[in-house]
Design a protein around this motif. Structure first.
Motif, mmCIF file in Angstrom:
data_model
loop_
_atom_site.group_PDB
_atom_site.id
_atom_site.type_symbol
_atom_site.label_atom_id
_atom_site.label_comp_id
_atom_site.label_asym_id
_atom_site.label_seq_id
_atom_site.Cartn_x
_atom_site.Cartn_y
_atom_site.Cartn_z
ATOM 1 N N ILE A 85 0.851 -1.193 0.000
ATOM 2 C CA ILE A 85 0.000 0.000 0.000
ATOM 3 C C ILE A 85 0.887 1.243 0.000
ATOM 4 O O ILE A 85 1.816 1.367 0.798
ATOM 5 N N LYS A 86 0.603 2.158 -0.916
ATOM 6 C CA LYS A 86 1.375 3.391 -1.002
ATOM 7 C C LYS A 86 0.994 4.345 0.133
ATOM 8 O O LYS A 86 -0.183 4.459 0.500
ATOM 9 N N VAL A 87 1.984 5.020 0.657
ATOM 10 C CA VAL A 87 1.773 6.043 1.673
ATOM 11 C C VAL A 87 2.007 7.390 0.998
ATOM 12 O O VAL A 87 3.133 7.711 0.598
ATOM 13 N N GLU A 88 0.921 8.158 0.860
ATOM 14 C CA GLU A 88 0.990 9.421 0.118
ATOM 15 C C GLU A 88 1.080 10.587 1.098
ATOM 16 O O GLU A 88 0.204 10.773 1.939
ATOM 17 N N LEU A 89 2.147 11.364 0.963
ATOM 18 C CA LEU A 89 2.378 12.499 1.843
ATOM 19 C C LEU A 89 1.786 13.771 1.250
ATOM 20 O O LEU A 89 1.635 13.895 0.029
ATOM 21 N N ASN A 90 1.464 14.712 2.121
ATOM 22 C CA ASN A 90 0.880 15.996 1.712
ATOM 23 C C ASN A 90 2.007 16.958 1.338
ATOM 24 O O ASN A 90 2.833 17.317 2.173
ATOM 25 N N ILE A 91 2.013 17.383 0.071
ATOM 26 C CA ILE A 91 3.068 18.285 -0.401
ATOM 27 C C ILE A 91 2.843 19.719 0.067
ATOM 28 O O ILE A 91 3.793 20.456 0.345
ATOM 29 N N ALA A 113 3.378 11.317 -3.182
ATOM 30 C CA ALA A 113 2.990 12.604 -2.590
ATOM 31 C C ALA A 113 1.940 13.305 -3.441
ATOM 32 O O ALA A 113 1.884 13.122 -4.659
ATOM 33 N N CYS A 114 1.126 14.114 -2.770
ATOM 34 C CA CYS A 114 0.036 14.820 -3.468
ATOM 35 C C CYS A 114 -0.241 16.149 -2.780
ATOM 36 O O CYS A 114 -0.219 16.244 -1.548
ATOM 37 N N HIS A 115 -0.520 17.162 -3.585
ATOM 38 C CA HIS A 115 -0.910 18.470 -3.059
ATOM 39 C C HIS A 115 -2.339 18.437 -2.507
ATOM 40 O O HIS A 115 -3.085 17.466 -2.699
ATOM 41 N N ASN A 116 -2.719 19.520 -1.848
ATOM 42 C CA ASN A 116 -4.102 19.749 -1.420
ATOM 43 C C ASN A 116 -4.914 20.358 -2.552
ATOM 44 O O ASN A 116 -4.364 20.834 -3.552
ATOM 45 N N VAL A 161 6.001 25.515 -6.478
ATOM 46 C CA VAL A 161 7.294 25.100 -7.022
ATOM 47 C C VAL A 161 8.249 24.720 -5.901
ATOM 48 O O VAL A 161 8.904 23.654 -5.947
ATOM 49 N N LYS A 162 8.329 25.548 -4.869
ATOM 50 C CA LYS A 162 9.268 25.301 -3.779
ATOM 51 C C LYS A 162 8.967 23.985 -3.071
ATOM 52 O O LYS A 162 9.881 23.176 -2.833
ATOM 53 N N THR A 163 7.707 23.752 -2.742
ATOM 54 C CA THR A 163 7.370 22.540 -1.992
ATOM 55 C C THR A 163 7.511 21.286 -2.860
ATOM 56 O O THR A 163 8.013 20.260 -2.399
ATOM 57 N N THR A 164 7.093 21.382 -4.124
ATOM 58 C CA THR A 164 7.150 20.193 -4.983
ATOM 59 C C THR A 164 8.584 19.829 -5.317
ATOM 60 O O THR A 164 8.933 18.642 -5.396
ATOM 61 N N GLU A 165 9.435 20.817 -5.516
ATOM 62 C CA GLU A 165 10.846 20.543 -5.797
ATOM 63 C C GLU A 165 11.490 19.745 -4.667
ATOM 64 O O GLU A 165 12.352 18.895 -4.909
ATOM 65 N N GLY A 166 11.035 19.990 -3.430
ATOM 66 C CA GLY A 166 11.565 19.239 -2.294
ATOM 67 C C GLY A 166 11.273 17.753 -2.414
ATOM 68 O O GLY A 166 12.115 16.909 -2.077
ATOM 69 N N LYS A 189 13.240 16.138 -5.369
ATOM 70 C CA LYS A 189 14.652 15.950 -5.007
ATOM 71 C C LYS A 189 14.905 14.524 -4.520
ATOM 72 O O LYS A 189 15.984 13.958 -4.740
ATOM 73 N N TYR A 190 13.905 13.949 -3.882
ATOM 74 C CA TYR A 190 14.007 12.575 -3.384
ATOM 75 C C TYR A 190 13.500 11.547 -4.406
ATOM 76 O O TYR A 190 13.456 10.354 -4.113
ATOM 77 N N GLY A 191 13.097 12.014 -5.590
ATOM 78 C CA GLY A 191 12.605 11.103 -6.613
ATOM 79 C C GLY A 191 11.219 10.555 -6.320
ATOM 80 O O GLY A 191 10.870 9.453 -6.776
ATOM 81 N N ILE A 192 10.414 11.310 -5.590
ATOM 82 C CA ILE A 192 9.088 10.849 -5.184
ATOM 83 C C ILE A 192 8.050 11.234 -6.239
ATOM 84 O O ILE A 192 8.054 12.358 -6.757
ATOM 85 N N ARG A 193 7.157 10.303 -6.532
ATOM 86 C CA ARG A 193 6.074 10.543 -7.484
ATOM 87 C C ARG A 193 5.101 11.563 -6.900
ATOM 88 O O ARG A 193 4.729 11.481 -5.731
ATOM 89 N N THR A 194 4.667 12.522 -7.713
ATOM 90 C CA THR A 194 3.847 13.626 -7.224
ATOM 91 C C THR A 194 2.513 13.718 -7.962
ATOM 92 O O THR A 194 2.376 13.264 -9.099
#
Length: 367
Positions: free
Chosen positions: A114-120, A142-145, A160-165, A168-173
Motif C-alpha cells: 500500500i502506497k503512503v501518500e504524503l501531503n506536499i 505525494a500529493c498536493h491539497n 514550485v518550492k514545496t514540490t521541488e523538495g 529531489k528525493y525522486g518521489i512521485r507527485t
C-alpha cells in the motif's frame, strides 16, 4: 508515465452515480481515484466505501483514500498493520495530516504494498523528517491539497518550492485540477477546487497543461464531481510529453506556413529573448521558399509571427510574442495563442519543445 485521476465522495452522492462516473473516466484512460475517508465514522460506516473501491479496482483503477490520524483512531487501525485498508481494496492512503515521521516510515514497509501518500502543500520540514527515518521509498508518493474557497489556493512560488523538495528525493507527485462543470466536492463551499489559485476558473485542460509543463507533477486528479465527458475526453487526449498550445489563425494560411504552425515540432532557442520565443528550424528547412507578407500589424503578447522573405535569412522563422512590438512592415502576424493559454508562454524554458494546435473551438475557421 503520467496518470490521470478523478475524485469521488460516497457520502455526497449515490453509488450508481459514482459507478457511472468511474466507468466513463476509465473509458478515457483515467487510472487513479481519490476518495475522501475523512468523513468515515468507525468501521460500521465503511460499507458504502468498500463497494465503490472494489468497483474501481475492477476497472483497473487504483484508489487512494484521504485519511488522517483521527481516521486511524476511528477505524481502530494501527500504523504498524494496514490490514483494514488492504481489505477495503485501497492501493494507497493519503495522509492529509501526517504523524511524526517514524510512523510513516514504518507504514511504508507494509506487506501489502500500500502506497503512503504524503501531503506536499504544507511546506514544512515534514518530508525531511520522514526521510530521516529511512522509509521504503518505493511505497512513498505525494500529493498536493485542493482548495474550495476562492483565493485560498496556493501560489505558484509555494507550489514550485514545496514540490521541488519532493522531486529531489525522486518521489512521485500529484496535484488537483478543477472542473467547471462539476457541482460539488467534499465540503459545502463550491467555488472550484484547484491546487493552484491561479488555475481557478481556467479550462480544465489548460490547468493540466500548466501542471505538466512545470515538470514537477506526475499525476493529475480532477478534484470535484462530476467532470463532463468533454472535460474527461480533453484530458484523456492531452499530450503529456510536449506542451501543446491552442491557436486561432488570423489569415488563410498557405500550405507551407500552415505546415510550419501545426506540423513542425518547435524548439525555443537557448539564447532567449525577452520579447519573443524563437523557433528557427523552419527558416533552415524552407530557406528556398518565398514567404509572402501577410497581416503586418503591430504585435502584442500571444501573437504568432512568421517572418516574411523581406527579412532575408530570418524568413520562415516563427515567433511567439512575449512583449508588445512595433511591426517593421516585414513580419507576418498569422495568429495568436488563445487567451486562456497566453500565460503559459511565460513558463516555456530555453530549449523546450512545444507544438501548436488549431483551437478546438475554431476548427475549420479563422478570426
Amino acid at each position: 508515465m503520467n496518470k490521470l485521476g478523478v475524485s469521488i465522495y460516497p457520502d455526497k452522492s449515490s453509488p450508481e452515480a459514482n459507478k457511472s462516473y468511474l466507468s466513463l473516466a476509465s473509458k478515457y484512460g483515467f487510472r487513479r481515484v481519490f476518495i475522501n475517508f475523512l468523513t468515515v465514522e468507525g468501521k460500521d460506516s465503511l460499507g458504502r466505501f468498500k463497494d465503490i473501491v472494489r468497483y474501481a479496482g475492477a476497472l483497473g483503477m487504483e484508489v487512494i483514500a484521504d485519511v488522517s490520524p483521527s481516521v486511524f483512531r476511528d477505524l481502530k487501525a494501527d500504523y504498524r498493520d494496514l490490514t483494514i485498508f488492504h481489505e477495503i481494496g485501497l492501493a494507497g492512503i493519503r495522509l492529509d495530516i501526517g504523524f511524526s515521521g517514524i510512523e510513516e516510515s514504518i507504514m511504508s514497509f507494509n506487506t501489502y504494498g500500500i502506497k503512503v501518500e504524503l501531503n506536499i502543500s504544507s511546506g514544512t520540514r515534514y518530508l525531511d523528517n520522514v526521510m530521516s527515518f529511512l522509509p521504503n521509498k518505493d511505497n512513498i508518493i505525494a500529493c498536493h491539497n485542493f482548495y474550495p474557497h476562492r483565493y485560498t489556493g496556493i501560489s505558484r512560488e509555494h507550489f514550485v518550492k514545496t514540490t521541488e523538495g519532493f522531486k529531489k528525493y525522486g518521489i512521485r507527485t500529484a496535484a488537483f485540477v478543477s472542473s467547471d462543470h462539476a457541482s460539488f466536492g467534499p465540503w459545502d463551499v463550491n467555488e472550484g477546487l484547484p491546487t493552484l489559485e491561479e488555475h481557478r476558473g481556467l479550462p480544465i485542460e489548460v490547468q493540466a497543461k500548466d501542471l505538466l509543463n512545470t515538470g514537477l507533477i506526475d499525476d493529475i486528479i480532477i478534484s470535484n464531481c462530476y467532470a463532463s465527458e468533454d472535460e474527461l475526453s480533453a484530458l484523456g487526449e492531452i499530450n503529456k510529453d510536449v506542451l501543446e498550445l491552442d491557436v486561432e489563425t488570423y489569415v488563410d494560411l498557405p500550405k507551407v506556413e500552415r505546415y510550419i504552425l501545426f506540423e513542425e515540432l518547435h524548439i525555443n532557442r537557448g539564447d532567449v529573448s525577452e520579447y519573443m520565443i524563437r523557433s528557427t528550424q523552419s527558416r533552415v528547412k524552407y530557406k528556398n521558399y518565398e514567404f509572402k507578407l501577410m497581416n503586418p500589424i503591430d504585435m502584442g503578447k500571444g501573437h504568432i509571427v512568421i517572418e516574411s522573405s523581406l527579412y532575408a535569412h530570418y524568413a520562415g522563422e516563427l515567433h511567439l510574442v512575449l512583449k508588445p512590438m512595433k511591426n517593421s512592415g516585414r513580419s507576418s502576424v498569422v495568429g495568436k495563442i488563445v487567451d486562456e493559454e497566453i500565460f503559459l508562454l511565460e513558463h516555456i524554458k530555453p530549449w523546450q519543445k512545444f507544438r501548436l494546435n488549431i483551437s478546438p473551438c475554431r476548427r475549420g475557421c479563422h478570426v
